[in-house]
Design a protein around this motif. Structure first.
Motif, short mmCIF file in Angstrom:
data_model
loop_
_atom_site.label_atom_id
_atom_site.label_comp_id
_atom_site.label_asym_id
_atom_site.label_seq_id
_atom_site.Cartn_x
_atom_site.Cartn_y
_atom_site.Cartn_z
N HIS A 41 28.28 32.58 -15.45
CA HIS A 41 29.44 32.19 -16.23
C HIS A 41 30.72 32.54 -15.46
N TRP A 42 31.52 31.55 -15.12
CA TRP A 42 32.80 31.80 -14.48
C TRP A 42 33.83 32.09 -15.57
N SER A 44 37.72 32.92 -17.17
CA SER A 44 39.10 32.47 -17.03
C SER A 44 39.94 33.16 -18.10
N ARG A 109 32.95 39.92 -8.93
CA ARG A 109 33.99 39.07 -8.35
C ARG A 109 33.47 38.48 -7.05
N HIS A 113 37.05 34.93 -7.66
CA HIS A 113 36.87 34.55 -9.06
C HIS A 113 35.96 35.57 -9.76
N ASP A 114 36.27 35.87 -11.00
CA ASP A 114 35.43 36.78 -11.79
C ASP A 114 34.31 36.00 -12.47
N LEU A 115 33.18 36.64 -12.59
CA LEU A 115 32.00 35.98 -13.18
C LEU A 115 31.19 36.97 -14.00
N ARG A 117 27.05 37.56 -15.13
CA ARG A 117 25.65 37.17 -14.92
C ARG A 117 24.75 38.07 -15.76
N LEU A 165 32.96 27.22 -3.29
CA LEU A 165 33.22 28.64 -3.14
C LEU A 165 33.15 29.01 -1.66
N THR A 247 25.44 33.31 -5.57
CA THR A 247 26.62 32.81 -4.85
C THR A 247 26.51 33.10 -3.35
#
Length: 279
Positions: A41-42, A44, A109, A113-115, A117, A165, A247
């Protein structure tokens, strides 16, 4: 080919490799390892809720924040948290793991971008895993090379298993070696222990018998004269070979070898991997 001389018998060599390979797979299949990840999940600034994690999550200049529902709780660094909790700004490639019941929620990160999992031990991908196929260990693939450090580490941008990415790593130097009469070299990144190195590469087996996107090889710290040992029997898949929720970095362009490295781990069995089309 230059092969490392070794006093070990063939049986001992194979046994050592087998123990290493079993341990590598055990780490992968740990109850909260990469095979337990249920989603990527990205985050925002827009708060989001996810079926496999508690609460509402968001990311802004202050970092990652979760607002937990009444009755929900996480354990972060041994402390129970409820309600609103700010994880703060994470460093690139940094992560925090929060315990939620029998699951672990990874906050990380990657690529700026923060994510999120979530890692659930009963995820079908983990339960279906039967081990990673590999070439039989062969001492001929233990090759002596030489490491040459750059005057200064070189920031190196590489692609990622996730489309769009990028990762940036400092490359401290290159490893040169000889294979079947050909002079080859690989850009190296820092390894997991002080002085050690990691090389990411593809070769002529990639997409045929080995995972198409990348493989990784850890190299012990060079000797005083720059000598290194490349044991391609221990070339491993990165997590993106198994799950679409990784990633992983791709090799730099110069590490795409045209020769066949018929050693190390092969493409995982279908039952032990998710679709990798977007990994």
């Amino acid at each position: 080919m230059t092969v490392q001389d070794s006093p070990r018998t063939a049986d001992t060599f194979a046994a050592d490799w087998e123990a290493w390979h079993l341990q590598k797979d055990a780490t992968l299949a740990h109850e909260h390892g990469f095979l337990a990840i249920t989603a990527l999940h990205w985050l925002s600034a827009e708060p989001g809720r996810f079926a496999d994690a508690p609460g509402t999550w968001s990311s802004d200049a202050d970092g990652v924040t979760v607002v937990l529902d009444d009755g929900d709780e996480l354990v972060v660094d041994g402390t129970v948290v409820r309600g609103r909790h700010v994880f703060g700004v994470l460093p690139e490639r940094g992560d925090v793991k929060a315990v939620w019941g029998d699951a672990v929620i990874e906050i990380a990160r990657r690529g700026g971008h923060d994510l999120l999992r979530p890692r659930h031990p009963h995820h079908p991908l983990r339960l279906a895993f039967t081990g990673t196929p590999a070439y039989a260990p062969d001492p001929r693939w233990v090759i002596t090379g030489r490491y040459a450090a750059f005057a200064e580490p070189r920031p190196t941008t590489v692609g990622a298993a996730v489309e769009g990415l990028e990762h940036v790593y400092d490359a401290p130097g290159r490893v040169a070696f000889r294979l079947d009469g050909a002079e080859l070299s690989l850009t190296a990144f820092d390894g997991p222990t002080p002085g050690s190195l990691t090389v990411l590469f593809t070769d002529a087996t990639s997409g045929v018998t080995t995972y198409a996107a990348n493989r990784a090889l850890r190299v012990d710290a060079p000797g005083p004269d720059g000598t290194v040992v490349l044991d391609f029997n221990r070339a491993t898949n990165l997590p993106c070979a198994y799950t679409e929720f990784a990633t992983c970095p791709l090799p730099p362009a110069e590490n795409r070898l045209l020769v066949a490295i018929e050693a190390g781990e092969k493409i995982p069995h279908p039952a032990g991997r998710a679709s990798v089309g977007g990994s």
